[in-house]
Design a protein around this motif. Structure first.
Motif, PDB file in Angstrom:
ATOM      1  N   ALA A 189       8.394   7.981  13.660  1.00 58.18           N
ATOM      2  CA  ALA A 189       8.458   8.638  14.973  1.00 58.18           C
ATOM      3  C   ALA A 189       9.482   7.883  15.828  1.00 58.18           C
ATOM      4  CB  ALA A 189       7.082   8.580  15.630  1.00 58.18           C
ATOM      5  N   TYR A 190      10.434   8.588  16.422  1.00 58.83           N
ATOM      6  CA  TYR A 190      11.401   7.853  17.232  1.00 58.83           C
ATOM      7  C   TYR A 190      11.527   8.417  18.637  1.00 58.83           C
ATOM      8  CZ  TYR A 190      14.834  11.594  16.470  1.00 58.83           C
ATOM      9  OH  TYR A 190      15.483  12.788  16.451  1.00 58.83           O
ATOM     10  N   MET A 191      11.891   7.522  19.551  1.00 59.07           N
ATOM     11  CA  MET A 191      12.178   7.902  20.933  1.00 59.07           C
ATOM     12  C   MET A 191      13.552   7.371  21.255  1.00 59.07           C
ATOM     13  SD  MET A 191       8.958   7.206  23.313  1.00 59.07           S
ATOM     14  CE  MET A 191       9.881   7.466  24.788  1.00 59.07           C
ATOM     15  N   ASP A 192      14.402   8.255  21.671  1.00 54.42           N
ATOM     16  CA  ASP A 192      15.765   7.836  21.951  1.00 54.42           C
ATOM     17  C   ASP A 192      16.004   7.876  23.450  1.00 54.42           C
ATOM     18  OD1 ASP A 192      18.395   7.328  22.025  1.00 54.42           O
ATOM     19  OD2 ASP A 192      19.017   8.972  20.709  1.00 54.42           O
ATOM     20  N   HIS A 193      15.961   6.701  24.109  1.00 59.02           N
ATOM     21  CA  HIS A 193      16.226   6.666  25.562  1.00 59.02           C
ATOM     22  C   HIS A 193      17.722   6.613  25.841  1.00 59.02           C
ATOM     23  CE1 HIS A 193      12.079   6.285  26.612  1.00 59.02           C
ATOM     24  NE2 HIS A 193      11.930   5.199  25.856  1.00 59.02           N
ATOM     25  N   ASP A 194      18.487   6.284  24.837  1.00 58.29           N
ATOM     26  CA  ASP A 194      19.915   6.094  25.014  1.00 58.29           C
ATOM     27  C   ASP A 194      20.673   7.420  24.929  1.00 58.29           C
ATOM     28  OD1 ASP A 194      22.057   4.397  25.460  1.00 58.29           O
ATOM     29  OD2 ASP A 194      22.554   4.318  23.325  1.00 58.29           O
ATOM     30  N   LYS A 195      20.333   8.188  23.950  1.00 53.91           N
ATOM     31  CA  LYS A 195      20.929   9.512  23.723  1.00 53.91           C
ATOM     32  C   LYS A 195      22.448   9.441  23.678  1.00 53.91           C
ATOM     33  CE  LYS A 195      17.182  12.480  25.216  1.00 53.91           C
ATOM     34  NZ  LYS A 195      16.296  11.619  26.042  1.00 53.91           N
ATOM     35  N   THR A 196      22.989   8.519  22.923  1.00 53.88           N
ATOM     36  CA  THR A 196      24.429   8.408  22.755  1.00 53.88           C
ATOM     37  C   THR A 196      24.763   8.635  21.289  1.00 53.88           C
ATOM     38  OG1 THR A 196      24.183   6.065  22.360  1.00 53.88           O
ATOM     39  CG2 THR A 196      24.698   6.742  24.614  1.00 53.88           C
ATOM     40  N   GLN A 197      26.041   8.605  20.999  1.00 54.88           N
ATOM     41  CA  GLN A 197      26.460   8.752  19.623  1.00 54.88           C
ATOM     42  C   GLN A 197      25.883   7.625  18.763  1.00 54.88           C
ATOM     43  OE1 GLN A 197      30.678   8.971  19.332  1.00 54.88           O
ATOM     44  NE2 GLN A 197      30.590  10.497  17.714  1.00 54.88           N
TER      45      GLN A 197
ATOM     46  N   ARG B 290      11.519   9.423   7.031  1.00 58.04           N
ATOM     47  CA  ARG B 290      11.616  10.796   7.542  1.00 58.04           C
ATOM     48  C   ARG B 290      11.426  10.765   9.046  1.00 58.04           C
ATOM     49  NH1 ARG B 290       8.103  15.074   4.236  1.00 58.04           N
ATOM     50  NH2 ARG B 290       7.210  13.289   3.178  1.00 58.04           N
ATOM     51  N   PRO B 291      12.532  10.672   9.797  1.00 60.55           N
ATOM     52  CA  PRO B 291      12.408  10.519  11.249  1.00 60.55           C
ATOM     53  C   PRO B 291      12.021  11.838  11.917  1.00 60.55           C
ATOM     54  CG  PRO B 291      14.631  10.004  10.448  1.00 60.55           C
ATOM     55  CD  PRO B 291      13.916  10.687   9.349  1.00 60.55           C
ATOM     56  N   TYR B 292      11.194  11.764  12.937  1.00 54.49           N
ATOM     57  CA  TYR B 292      10.957  12.933  13.797  1.00 54.49           C
ATOM     58  C   TYR B 292      10.871  12.478  15.241  1.00 54.49           C
ATOM     59  CZ  TYR B 292       5.999  11.642  13.923  1.00 54.49           C
ATOM     60  OH  TYR B 292       4.823  10.985  14.097  1.00 54.49           O
ATOM     61  N   HIS B 293      11.193  13.383  16.112  1.00 56.01           N
ATOM     62  CA  HIS B 293      11.360  13.043  17.512  1.00 56.01           C
ATOM     63  C   HIS B 293      10.039  13.140  18.272  1.00 56.01           C
ATOM     64  CE1 HIS B 293      12.485  14.158  21.716  1.00 56.01           C
ATOM     65  NE2 HIS B 293      13.097  12.994  21.556  1.00 56.01           N
ATOM     66  N   ILE B 294       9.806  12.173  19.174  1.00 56.44           N
ATOM     67  CA  ILE B 294       8.641  12.282  20.047  1.00 56.44           C
ATOM     68  C   ILE B 294       9.078  12.099  21.490  1.00 56.44           C
ATOM     69  CG2 ILE B 294       6.806  11.613  18.459  1.00 56.44           C
ATOM     70  CD1 ILE B 294       7.199   8.734  19.536  1.00 56.44           C
ATOM     71  N   GLU B 295       8.268  12.603  22.416  1.00 59.60           N
ATOM     72  CA  GLU B 295       8.661  12.585  23.823  1.00 59.60           C
ATOM     73  C   GLU B 295       8.174  11.330  24.536  1.00 59.60           C
ATOM     74  OE1 GLU B 295      10.670  14.534  25.291  1.00 59.60           O
ATOM     75  OE2 GLU B 295      10.874  16.061  23.720  1.00 59.60           O
ATOM     76  N   THR B 296       6.955  10.928  24.232  1.00 58.28           N
ATOM     77  CA  THR B 296       6.380   9.805  24.982  1.00 58.28           C
ATOM     78  C   THR B 296       5.917   8.702  24.029  1.00 58.28           C
ATOM     79  OG1 THR B 296       4.185  10.732  24.814  1.00 58.28           O
ATOM     80  CG2 THR B 296       5.453  11.342  26.759  1.00 58.28           C
ATOM     81  N   PRO B 297       5.894   7.487  24.521  1.00 56.69           N
ATOM     82  CA  PRO B 297       5.411   6.398  23.677  1.00 56.69           C
ATOM     83  C   PRO B 297       3.927   6.570  23.301  1.00 56.69           C
ATOM     84  CG  PRO B 297       5.949   5.595  25.898  1.00 56.69           C
ATOM     85  CD  PRO B 297       6.410   7.003  25.822  1.00 56.69           C
ATOM     86  N   THR B 298       3.157   7.188  24.186  1.00 60.46           N
ATOM     87  CA  THR B 298       1.735   7.389  23.869  1.00 60.46           C
ATOM     88  C   THR B 298       1.583   8.257  22.629  1.00 60.46           C
ATOM     89  OG1 THR B 298       1.913   8.274  26.093  1.00 60.46           O
ATOM     90  CG2 THR B 298      -0.209   7.321  25.442  1.00 60.46           C
ATOM     91  N   LYS B 299       2.436   9.271  22.551  1.00 59.27           N
ATOM     92  CA  LYS B 299       2.379  10.156  21.387  1.00 59.27           C
ATOM     93  C   LYS B 299       2.622   9.345  20.106  1.00 59.27           C
ATOM     94  CE  LYS B 299       3.299  14.019  18.873  1.00 59.27           C
ATOM     95  NZ  LYS B 299       2.473  14.020  17.678  1.00 59.27           N
ATOM     96  N   GLY B 300       3.608   8.443  20.186  1.00 63.95           N
ATOM     97  CA  GLY B 300       3.917   7.601  19.034  1.00 63.95           C
ATOM     98  C   GLY B 300       2.741   6.716  18.656  1.00 63.95           C
ATOM     99  N   GLN B 301       2.141   6.121  19.661  1.00 66.03           N
ATOM    100  CA  GLN B 301       0.982   5.260  19.409  1.00 66.03           C
ATOM    101  C   GLN B 301      -0.136   6.059  18.755  1.00 66.03           C
ATOM    102  OE1 GLN B 301       0.325   1.968  20.590  1.00 66.03           O
ATOM    103  NE2 GLN B 301       1.905   1.550  22.116  1.00 66.03           N
ATOM    104  N   ASP B 302      -0.344   7.278  19.293  1.00 64.72           N
ATOM    105  CA  ASP B 302      -1.391   8.127  18.731  1.00 64.72           C
ATOM    106  C   ASP B 302      -1.101   8.455  17.279  1.00 64.72           C
ATOM    107  OD1 ASP B 302      -2.718   8.094  21.029  1.00 64.72           O
ATOM    108  OD2 ASP B 302      -2.203  10.147  21.685  1.00 64.72           O
ATOM    109  N   ASP B 303       0.165   8.776  17.021  1.00 64.11           N
ATOM    110  CA  ASP B 303       0.526   9.134  15.646  1.00 64.11           C
ATOM    111  C   ASP B 303       0.325   7.953  14.698  1.00 64.11           C
ATOM    112  OD1 ASP B 303       1.064  11.600  16.496  1.00 64.11           O
ATOM    113  OD2 ASP B 303       3.233  11.573  16.142  1.00 64.11           O
ATOM    114  N   LEU B 304       0.667   6.769  15.183  1.00 60.96           N
ATOM    115  CA  LEU B 304       0.437   5.583  14.364  1.00 60.96           C
ATOM    116  C   LEU B 304      -1.058   5.394  14.110  1.00 60.96           C
ATOM    117  CD1 LEU B 304       2.781   2.755  15.687  1.00 60.96           C
ATOM    118  CD2 LEU B 304       2.832   3.838  13.452  1.00 60.96           C
TER     119      LEU B 304
END
Lengths: 301, 363, 373
Positions: C55-63, C79-93
Motif C-alpha cells: 500500500a503506498y501514499m505518495d505525498h510528493d506526486k512528482t516524476q 504489487r503496489p496499490y494506492h491509498i488515500e490516508t495513512p489510517t487506511k494503510g494501517q488498517d490494511d496492514l
C-alpha cells in the motif's frame, strides 16, 4: 495315566498388594471336563493364565502333565496346552485356512502332520465350507468351533477354554458342548470357565472361585447334595400382588423371575398349607445356580 | 437436557480415570509449545564462515571481524582445504573469496570484486546469509573507505506489531490453533470410533436419546478440554515469552467457539466413515496434515500455487490461525473478526449438515 | 528352551502382510499418503516470496516518486496499490490486506535532486515473520534500481564493489530441492512409527497377544515378524518420495544409492524401534497415536533441520534434536541428493544414527519382553 494332568498346590498370584488368587490347590484328572466357575474378578482368568504359562505364580507349585513349572520351562508347558482366550479367538481379517497355517507354524507342525490334524479336526466339527472364507464373515458359533480346532491343532493333552460360549447363540452353545464332551471321550482334558450354569452341569467336576479363593470343588451332583440337605421348592404366586411370606421361615428365599426358590428352615405341613392359599408349591431338584448362589452368599454372610 | 448432562459427565469421568490419556492431552501440548517455539527460529546463528584472501588484506579482515562480531557467524577450525573446498565438503556454510591480491588492493584500483560462495542446500539459510553479508560488507566499506555501495535512498523501516521479529510471537498463536484442531479432532472421532469398536454405540442408539444428544454428549466435553488446552498454551506464551495480548478477550473466546463448529463437525463427519480406532486415526492424520500445511500457520499462503491458495481459503484452520494471530498481536478490529468468523461459521454449518445427515444413515 | 525359529517368524510376517493387504486403510496410509504429502508439501513450501501487497501514499506526486513506485511494481515481488490516508494503510496492514506500506514524503524529488538521497518511510507487518526477512532483502535490490532510474542513469554497475554470490548445490535457490529430500524423513517416520505402534497396540487390545504367548513363540520372533512388513512398507514410502522428487520436482540426485539406501534402512529401523517403544508404553491405540505424534512426528518435522536450521537453535535444543534419528537422516539425505559427499565424509551422522538405533532397539525389545512377563 492315573496321575492328574494338572496339579496346583498353594497357588497365589499377587499384583502389588492385591491377591488375585489366594492359596488355591486342586487337581485335574486326565480326560475330565473340569468346570471353573466364579463371578467376574474371582480369579478364574488369572489362574488360567498361570496354568498356560502366561503369568508367573507369586507362590505355590504347578505341575502340568508331570512337568513342574519353573522359569525357562514355559515353552515345554506351552506345547502341552491349548488355550482359547475369552477376548480373542481368531484373526478377523484373514481366512480360516490362513489362521490355521499360522497356528501350525507357531507350533512347528510338519506339513504332513498338520494336514492330517486339520482334516481330523474339521471332520470333528463337521465343517464343510470353504476354508478361504474370511473369519469376519463367519457366524459366532462357527467361529468358536474353528477357534477350538486351531487351539487343538498341536494335539495338546489339555485344553483351556476361557468362556468359550460367551455371546454365542443357545443352539450353537449346545453344539459346542457336544464337541467338548466328545473331546473328553477321546481322552483330552478340558478345563473350561463359563458363566452359564446350565453348561456347568456338563462338567465332571466343578471348582468354584470367590475373591481369589477356591470355595468348593466337587461333582455337580455332590455339590448339590452337600449344599442342600433339605428339599428345595419352587414357589409361584397364584396371582399378582400377593403379600410375600415371612422370610424368617426360610433358610433360602431367592427370586427367580416371578418364581422363588425356597428352602424351609423347618418344614411343616401347616406352613405349607398356609402358603398354598396364595402360592403353588412344587418340590424341585436344586440347580447349580442354586448351589452357586448359596455358596457365594454363605461366604458373604 | 438431563440425559445430555449425564452423558457429558460420563465422558469427563472416563477421561479423568485415564491418567496416561489425560497427560497426553494436557501436558504434552505445553511441553510441545515450549520446546518447539524455542527450537524453531528464523533468526540465524552459528553460520560457519571462511574467508580466502592474502594475509594483510585489511578490508577483508574487517569484514571477517564484523561478521564474527555480529553473532550470526562463527569461525571454522583451521583447515587444510581451500575455502571453496571447505564449503563443498560441508565444513563451512559460506566462503568469502577475495580477488587476486586481496580485496583492499582491488578496491583501491577501483575494480573491486568479491565472491560469496554459499551452501544452498537449505534455501532459507542461504537467503539469510546473503542478506547479512551484504549488509556487513557495505557497512565496512562506508566506514573504512567512505564509499557507499548501498541504499542511496534512505528507507526508514518500521516493523509493526512485532518490532523485534520475535519468532515465538509468530509461532505460538499458530501452534495453539493447530493444537486446538488436533485435540478436538482426535478426541472426538477416536472416542466415537472406540464406542463403535466396543459395540457400546449400540447401547447408545438403542437408548431413547436423539442423535443430537449423542453428538453433543460426545463433543461438548472435548470442546471443554480443548478450551482448557488453549488457555494453557496462551499462558505459556504470556509467561515464558512475554507475549502481550493486544486484542479483545471476548473476540478471542468467540473465535474459539466459532472454530469449534467446523472442527467438531469434521470430527463427527470422519467418525461416520470409520469403524475402528485405527481407521479413525489414519483419517485424522490425513486431515490434520492437509489442514496444517494449507493453513498459512507456518508456510505463507501467498507463495502457494493458485489452486492450493483456493483450497487453503476454505480450510477453517486458515481462518482460525489468522484470527488468533491477529487478535493477539494486532488487536483485530470487529470487521476483520466478522469476515473470518463468517467463513468459519459458514464452512462449519456445511460440514455439520453433511455430518448430521450421514450420522443418521450409518448408525 | 527352544531356539529362535525362522518358521514362526515367517508365519507372523506372512500373517501381517495378509492383514495389510486386505486393509485398504493401512495400504492407503503406507502408499497414498506419502504421495499426497510430497505433492502438497513440495508445492506449499516456498520461501521465495512473490506478489507482496504494497500500500503506498505518495505525498510528493512528482516524476521521481512515480518512478520509485514503478520500480516496486515492475519487480515480481511487489504489487503496489494506492491509498488515500495513512489510517487506511494501517488498517490494511492489520487485516493482512497489505504486507507493507510505503509513504513518500512531499519533498522527495527535491531531496533526490539536491542531496542525491531521499527519505522514504516503510512499514512492515512484523506479525508475519516468515516473509519479513525476504522482503528486507528485496528492498535492497529495489533501492538501487530505483536510484538509477530516478537519476536517469543507466543501471550499469559502476559501484565500487561488485559482489558476486554463487549458491553451491542449489544455484537457483529452488525451495523444492531443499524441501523434498527432507520430506523423505517425514514420510518414513510417519509410516514407520504410526503403523508399528498401532499394529502392536492392536495385538494387545484385541487380546491376540495373549493367544500368541500361550504358544511356544518367542518375543523376538513376534517382533521381527511383525516389524518386517512395516519396514517394507516404509521403504516403499521412501521410494515413492524419491521418485516424486526426481521426476515430479526434478530434484537432482548426485549421490550414491548405496549410501542413501543404507541410511534409509537404518532410519527405518530406528523409527520402527520408536514405534515399538510407544506401543509398549501405551498399550492402547488412542494413546499411542498421541505419543507417536508428539515424540515421533513433530520433532521429525521441526527439530530435524528439515526446514528450520539446527545451528539456529539454542544449544539445549540442538542437544534435544540430536536425540532424534531424523536430524542425522535429513543431513545424509539432503547431502546425497544435492552434494554427494562420500561415506568417509558422512561418518559422523552415520555413527550417530547407528548408535541411536541400537539404543532404541534395545530399549524397545527390553521393554517389550518385560511387559510379556
Amino acid at each position: 495315566m492315573n496321575q492328574p494332568i494338572v496339579s496346583v498346590k498353594n497357588l497365589s498370584v499377587r499384583f502389588g498388594t492385591f491377591y488375585a488368587v489366594k492359596n488355591v490347590s486342586f487337581q485335574v484328572d486326565r480326560g475330565e471336563i473340569f468346570g471353573f466357575l466364579g463371578a467376574n474378578g474371582a480369579g478364574k482368568t488369572t489362574t488360567i493364565r498361570v496354568l498356560c504359562g502366561l503369568l508367573p505364580a507369586t507362590e505355590g507349585t504347578v505341575f502340568i502333565d508331570n512337568e513342574r513349572f519353573t522359569r525357562g520351562k514355559e515353552n515345554l508347558i506351552k506345547q502341552k496346552v491349548g488355550y482359547m482366550s475369552q477376548k480373542f479367538t481368531l484373526y478377523d481379517g484373514i481366512s480360516i485356512a490362513e489362521n490355521m497355517d499360522f497356528a501350525a507354524a507357531l507350533h512347528h507342525l510338519d506339513k504332513k502332520r498338520y494336514e492330517q490334524r486339520r482334516t481330523e479336526l474339521l471332520r470333528f466339527i463337521d465343517f464343510r465350507e470353504d476354508l478361504s472364507l474370511l473369519v469376519r464373515d463367519l457366524p459366532g458359533g462357527i467361529k468358536q468351533e474353528i477357534a477350538l480346532c486351531v487351539s487343538l491343532l498341536h494335539d495338546p493333552p489339555i485344553i483351556f477354554l476361557d468362556e468359550p460360549t460367551a455371546g454365542v447363540a443357545p443352539k450353537a452353545r449346545a453344539r459346542f458342548w457336544d464337541l467338548i464332551r466328545h473331546l473328553a471321550q477321546t481322552g483330552k482334558t478340558v478345563f473350561v470357565t463359563t458363566h452359564y450354569m446350565d453348561e456347568a452341569e456338563n462338567c465332571d467336576r466343578i471348582a468354584l472361585m470367590r475373591a481369589g479363593e477356591l470355595i468348593a470343588l466337587d461333582t455337580p451332583a455332590a455339590l448339590k447334595k452337600k449344599t442342600f440337605q433339605g428339599q428345595l421348592y419352587l414357589i409361584t404366586p397364584k396371582r399378582g400382588n400377593v403379600p410375600l411370606p415371612d422370610k424368617s421361615l426360610f433358610e433360602i428365599f431367592e427370586p427367580y423371575g416371578r418364581h422363588y426358590h425356597a428352602l424351609f428352615k423347618k418344614e411343616t405341613t401347616s406352613i405349607q398349607k398356609q402358603l398354598a392359599e396364595n402360592f403353588n408349591i412344587t418340590p424341585i431338584a436344586p440347580s447349580l445356580e442354586d448351589v452357586f448362589i448359596r455358596l457365594v452368599e454363605g461366604k458373604d454372610r | 437436557m438431563s440425559t445430555l448432562l449425564g452423558f457429558i459427565k460420563k465422558e469427563l469421568i472416563a477421561l479423568r480415570r485415564d491418567p496416561i490419556m489425560l497427560a497426553a492431552i494436557l501436558i504434552l501440548p505445553i511441553v510441545q509449545v515450549i520446546i518447539l517455539s524455542q527450537a524453531i527460529t528464523f533468526e540465524a546463528r552459528n553460520l560457519r564462515l571462511v574467508i580466502d584472501t592474502i594475509p594483510d588484506d585489511t578490508i577483508m579482515t574487517r569484514v571477517y571481524d564484523h561478521a564474527l562480531g555480529s553473532g550470526w557467524f562463527k569461525k571454522v577450525a583451521p583447515l587444510q582445504k581451500s575455502a571453496v573446498e571447505a564449503v563443498q565438503a560441508g565444513e563451512a556454510d559460506v566462503a568469502l573469496i577475495a580477488p587476486k591480491g586481496g580485496l583492499t588492493r582491488s578496491l583501491i584500483r577501483g575494480e573491486g570484486e568479491l565472491q560469496i560462495l554459499i551452501d544452498a542446500t537449505n534455501v532459507l539459510k542461504a537467503q539469510s546469509i546473503e542478506g547479512y553479508l551484504q549488509g556487513i560488507i557495505s557497512g565496512v566499506l562506508t566506514q573504512e573507505m567512505h564509499i557507499s555501495t548501498h541504499n542511496p535512498i534512505h528507507f526508514s523501516t518500521r516493523l509493526l506489531f512485532n518490532p523485534e521479529l520475535n519468532t515465538q510471537w509468530f509461532l505460538i498463536p499458530a501452534i495453539s490453533a493447530v493444537l486446538v484442531l488436533m485435540s478436538l479432532l482426535t478426541l472426538i472421532s477416536v472416542s466415537i470410533a472406540r464406542e463403535k469398536e466396543n459395540g457400546t454405540i449400540e447401547t447408545l442408539i438403542s437408548a431413547p436419546i436423539s442423535k443430537y444428544d449423542i453428538i453433543l454428549g460426545k463433543t461438548i466435553p472435548y470442546i471443554f478440554v480443548a478450551f482448557v488446552n488453549m488457555f494453557l498454551i496462551q499462558t505459556v506464551g504470556w509467561f515464558f515469552f512475554d507475549m502481550s495480548f493486544n486484542g479483545s478477550f471476548l473476540m478471542f473466546v468467540l473465535s474459539f467457539m466459532a472454530f469449534c463448529l467446523p472442527a467438531t463437525a469434521t470430527a463427527v463427519w470422519l467418525a461416520t466413515y470409520t469403524k475402528t480406532q485405527q481407521q479413525a486415526m489414519l483419517g485424522l492424520i490425513i486431515i490434520i496434515f492437509l489442514a496444517l500445511m494449507l493453513s498459512g500457520a507456518f508456510f505463507p499462503r501467498e507463495n502457494m500455487p493458485e489452486i492450493l491458495q483456493w483450497i487453503s481459503y476454505i480450510n477453517p484452520l486458515t481462518h482460525y490461525t489468522y484470527l488468533v494471530r491477529n487478535i493477539i498481536l494486532k488487536g483485530a478490529g470487529w470487521d476483520y473478526f466478522a469476515e473470518h468468523v463468517g467463513v468459519l461459521l459458514l464452512s462449519g454449518t456445511i460440514i455439520a449438515a453433511i455430518a448430521l445427515k450421514r450420522f443418521k444413515t450409518t448408525l | 528352551m527352544t531356539v529362535f525359529s525362522l518358521r514362526r517368524t515367517k508365519a507372523v510376517c506372512l500373517k501381517e502382510f495378509k492383514h495389510i493387504f486386505r486393509d485398504p486403510f493401512t495400504l492407503m496410509m503406507a502408499l497414498l499418503l506419502p504421495l499426497l504429502i510430497v505433492l502438497i508439501l513440495g508445492n506449499a513450501i516456498e520461501f521465495n516470496v512473490k506478489s507482496i501487497e504494497l500500500a503506498y501514499m505518495d505525498h510528493d506526486k512528482t516524476q521521481s516518486s512515480r518512478k520509485l513506485i514503478e520500480t516496486f511494481g515492475s519487480s515480481d515481488y511487489f504489487r503496489p496499490y494506492h491509498i488515500e490516508t495513512p489510517t487506511k494503510g494501517q488498517d490494511d496492514l492489520a487485516a493482512e490486506r497489505a504486507k507493507m506500506m510505503l509513504v513518500i514524503p512531499p519533498n522527495f524529488e527535491k531531496e533526490m535532486m539536491t542531496a542525491r538521497t531521499g527519505n522514504v518511510q516503510i512499514m512492515l507487518d512484523g506479525a508475519d515473520n516468515s516473509s519479513v526477512s525476504a522482503i528486507m532483502n528485496y528492498l535492497n535490490t529495489v533501492n538501487n534500481l530505483a536510484f538509477y532510474k530516478i537519476q536517469g542513469l543507466p543501471a550499469t554497475d559502476n559501484k565500487p564493489l561488485k559482489i558476486k554470490t554463487r549458491y553451491l548445490f542449489n544455484p537457483e535457490l529452488n525451495s523444492r530441492w531443499f524441501a523434498v529430500p527432507g520430506i523423505t524423513a517425514l514420510i518414513v517416520a510417519l509410516v514407520a512409527i504410526m503403523l508399528t505402534a498401532l499394529t502392536i497396540c492392536k495385538e494387545w487390545e484385541q487380546g491376540s497377544m495373549e493367544m500368541l504367548l500361550s504358544t511356544p513363540i518367542r518375543a523376538t520372533e513376534i517382533l521381527i515378524g511383525k516389524l518386517l512388513p512395516y519396514a517394507g512398507l516404509s521403504f516403499c514410502g521412501f521410494w515413492i518420495v524419491f521418485l516424486a522428487a526426481r521426476f515430479i520436482f526434478n530434484v537432482p540426485f548426485n549421490g550414491s544409492y548405496l549410501i542413501l539406501i543404507g541410511a534409509t534402512l537404518l532410519f527405518i529401523l530406528g523409527y520402527l524401534a520408536m514405534g515399538l517403544c510407544i506401543s509398549v508404553i501405551s498399550h492402547e491405540q488412542q494413546v499411542a497415536v498421541q505419543y507417536a505424534a508428539v515424540i515421533g512426528l513433530l520433532p521429525t518435522a521441526l527439530l530435524s533441520g528439515f526446514i528450520f536450521p539446527i545451528e539456529y537453535m539454542p544449544p539445549v535444543f540442538q542437544g534435544i534434536s540430536a536425540l532424534f534419528p531424523a536430524r542425522f537422516y535429513v543431513e545424509i539425505a539432503r547431502d546425497q541428493f544435492l552434494k554427494a559427499s562420500s561415506f568417509s565424509d558422512l561418518w559422523v551422522p552415520f555413527t550417530a544414527l547407528s548408535i541411536q538405533i541400537i539404543v532404541l532397539m534395545l530399549i524397545g525389545i527390553f521393554k517389550f519382553k518385560r511387559t510379556l512377563e
